[in-house]
Design a protein around this motif. Structure first.
Motif, mmCIF file in Angstrom:
data_model
loop_
_atom_site.group_PDB
_atom_site.id
_atom_site.type_symbol
_atom_site.label_atom_id
_atom_site.label_comp_id
_atom_site.label_asym_id
_atom_site.label_seq_id
_atom_site.Cartn_x
_atom_site.Cartn_y
_atom_site.Cartn_z
ATOM 1 N N UNK A 274 68.708 46.210 89.653
ATOM 2 C CA UNK A 274 68.693 47.674 89.816
ATOM 3 C C UNK A 274 67.309 48.206 89.414
ATOM 4 N N UNK A 275 66.852 47.815 88.234
ATOM 5 C CA UNK A 275 65.563 48.307 87.730
ATOM 6 C C UNK A 275 64.411 47.833 88.615
ATOM 7 N N UNK B 248 64.004 49.892 91.800
ATOM 8 C CA UNK B 248 63.250 51.130 91.591
ATOM 9 C C UNK B 248 61.769 50.845 91.401
ATOM 10 N N UNK B 249 61.458 49.807 90.639
ATOM 11 C CA UNK B 249 60.048 49.499 90.403
ATOM 12 C C UNK B 249 59.330 49.150 91.705
ATOM 13 N N UNK C 220 60.094 50.111 94.744
ATOM 14 C CA UNK C 220 59.922 51.329 95.545
ATOM 15 C C UNK C 220 58.825 52.220 94.971
ATOM 16 N N UNK C 221 58.842 52.406 93.657
ATOM 17 C CA UNK C 221 57.881 53.332 93.032
ATOM 18 C C UNK C 221 56.450 52.807 93.101
ATOM 19 N N UNK D 274 58.533 59.866 95.717
ATOM 20 C CA UNK D 274 59.472 60.524 94.801
ATOM 21 C C UNK D 274 60.769 60.879 95.531
ATOM 22 N N UNK E 8 62.785 57.744 96.189
ATOM 23 C CA UNK E 8 63.435 57.242 94.975
ATOM 24 C C UNK E 8 64.661 58.092 94.638
ATOM 25 N N UNK E 9 64.555 59.387 94.882
ATOM 26 C CA UNK E 9 65.698 60.276 94.661
ATOM 27 C C UNK E 9 66.860 59.886 95.584
ATOM 28 N N UNK F 283 68.501 56.808 94.081
ATOM 29 C CA UNK F 283 69.313 57.129 92.897
ATOM 30 C C UNK F 283 70.606 57.819 93.321
ATOM 31 N N UNK F 284 70.476 58.757 94.246
ATOM 32 C CA UNK F 284 71.651 59.509 94.689
ATOM 33 C C UNK F 284 72.651 58.598 95.389
ATOM 34 N N UNK G 185 73.072 55.497 94.782
ATOM 35 C CA UNK G 185 73.698 54.653 93.761
ATOM 36 C C UNK G 185 74.827 55.405 93.056
ATOM 37 N N UNK G 186 74.622 56.702 92.850
ATOM 38 C CA UNK G 186 75.689 57.523 92.273
ATOM 39 C C UNK G 186 76.888 57.539 93.232
ATOM 40 N N UNK H 187 78.720 54.256 93.086
ATOM 41 C CA UNK H 187 79.577 54.128 91.902
ATOM 42 C C UNK H 187 80.876 54.898 92.099
#
Lengths: 322, 322
Positions: free
Chosen positions: B112-113, B116-117, B119-120, B130, B133-134, B137-138, B140-141, B144
């Motif tokens: 997971x980390x 993100x790394x 992509x960033x 940015x 990445x949003x 994250x969204x 992934x929410x 879940x």
């Protein structure tokens, strides 16, 4: 008072976490909010806020980033508690104890994703938010590697000091470093200021963790809320244990390490021995040396209220009672 | 050929994942690389690449983002396999089966980390990275929340069609949507183009998942690699089961649902019944309606090779054999 300052930031961070995790009242969100709702020391958010102030920014705009860091920290605790099979945290049952293991894994994942979402949606220029998110991702990688080392120590009795330091560097100091860097980045700090605050945070984190292990074996039972010497009974490879194993207390220590049944009397004798032969002193001095390094990283900054707070925070790391 | 195009992107993505996860040969990294090294359909990276091309960008610069999406997808599979207690994935033992549950949780967190790394740290302007990445994250929410719904269905027999659709929207369609949007964002697309590709991706994901469940009950044993009707034996609340429960096949279906011991003969009779009474037809039509919506989202874009590929991809979602 430093503690009042910390509480002020903590309350603003708590409001963001509450807003982010209580809008949905499903079991998943209740599980995710369980640990953040219990408080905690909130040192990382304070680091974010003060680092921003130190480089000329202000605390208010970085509160969402501070909340993101705190939430990420809480996510790692939820997953660590599953891995370590711990039943209690902050005096209440752990998430997996209440909701079961699958839900605790999922709640942790949700917290992780929310931490990134909160940070990415915070106000701030794109370059700085991107750099801050990279710090958060990188710290999480370090955290995973640190937890992996910690798990690998469980079956070993020959853990070296450098291995212990590498473990706490990942498991604790990396997120302290990221917190300080994120505050400095978002506060508009120069690359040099960001790097310096990163060093401060990392050294502070190292001191904090070493002293935490020290406290666990030197505090009185009533302060600690658990029986003295429990870290030894649980077989934890703290710096005290590692150093003690190469001292004349090795036979006694080796006998007690990882044995739940060690009676309090015997434990008291062992701890007395570690006190007398300088093991405790060595470990405290080690923690203090990291605090000194942390303070050294701050000294090039001109005097300010924020610098004074960060000075105090570093000193608190090795003078707190619990 | 579409499959060759997909493979080309897949190979570049695989190289990034290999580079990111094999530099360290600790058990943690080996556990994290276990599933990505097994391949998979790699449809999400292809979506990222083609969405970038469709809006006038190119595929090459978005390959790291495509790798990030694929790694994030793999992370959710590693954790889902723990939660669902599945022993096999892509024909090999799952991560927790090989390395144990604690390491599988940690390997997932690391993946997971790292996602993100990656992509960033990809090339691209800060605003677009940015926003991408949003999206990650969204999604992934949403993932879940979808997994949580899926878990909550296990003990229920009264799952409604709208609940099933909400579940697959989170568990599958959200990351297809994010993949298309991330490609469009990084490719330099307008807000409108990004939104339209998001719709395409979401509808494609819905169709993909419904057809996946359909395939699971209509394919021959040798194509599927498992006994026919296993989804029914395992009590999975697919759209076929939900629709079948309100048809005249309900008594037969109710009898077989969640019972591992149902003999093949009885299962064949039940499946024949669901075929005859139109349940399969209904579910296939539903999947097709999402494909139609996906194609509709593409039609405002001028003709291009990328658009033709995305058209084909959507059609493949409901015509593949496995």
């Amino acid at each position: 008072m430093l503690s009042e300052e910390i509480n002020r930031v903590a309350e603003e961070v708590s409001a963001i976490l509450r807003g982010s995790l209580t809008a949905d009242c499903s079991p998943l969100y209740r599980a995710a909010y369980h640990l953040p709702s219990q408080g905690g020391k909130r040192m990382r958010p304070f680091l974010v806020a003060k680092s921003s102030e130190l480089v000329g920014g202000s605390a208010k705009p970085v509160i969402p980033a501070a909340a993101a860091v705190e939430l990420l920290h809480n996510f790692t605790l939820v997953h660590d508690d599953i891995m370590d099979n711990d039943a209690l945290r902050r005096g209440v049952p752990t998430v997996h104890t209440v909701w079961g293991m699958p839900m605790a894994i999922l709640a942790g994942d949700l917290m992780f994703a929310k931490a990134f979402q909160i940070l990415l949606r915070a106000g701030g220029d794109d370059r700085r938010i991107r750099a801050a998110a990279d710090e958060l991702a990188t710290a999480t990688i370090d955290l995973s590697e640190g937890q992996h080392l910690d798990m690998s120590f469980e079956e070993r009795r020959d853990v070296r000091e450098d291995e212990y330091l590498a473990m706490i560097s990942g498991k604790t100091a990396a997120l302290f470093r990221a917190s300080a860097k994120i505050g400095a980045i978002l506060g508009g700090g120069s690359d040099e200021a960001v790097a310096r605050l990163g060093e401060y945070g990392w050294n502070m984190g190292m001191a904090f963790q070493i002293y935490d292990d020290y406290l666990g074996l030197t505090s009185k039972e009533d302060v600690l809320g658990k029986a003295i010497g429990n870290d030894i009974r649980e077989g934890k490879k703290t710096l005290i244990v590692i150093k003690g194993m190469s001292s004349d207390a090795a036979p006694l220590l080796s006998d007690a390490l990882g044995k739940k049944s060690v009676p309090n009397e015997k434990m008291a004798a062992l701890l007395g021995h570690l006190q007398e032969n300088g093991t405790f002193g060595y470990v405290y001095a080690k923690a203090k040396s990291y605090v000194d390094a942390a303070l050294g990283s701050l000294s090039p900054f001109p005097e300010s209220a924020a610098r004074a707070s960060l000075f105090q925070l570093a000193q608190m790391a090795i003078s707190r009672k619990k």
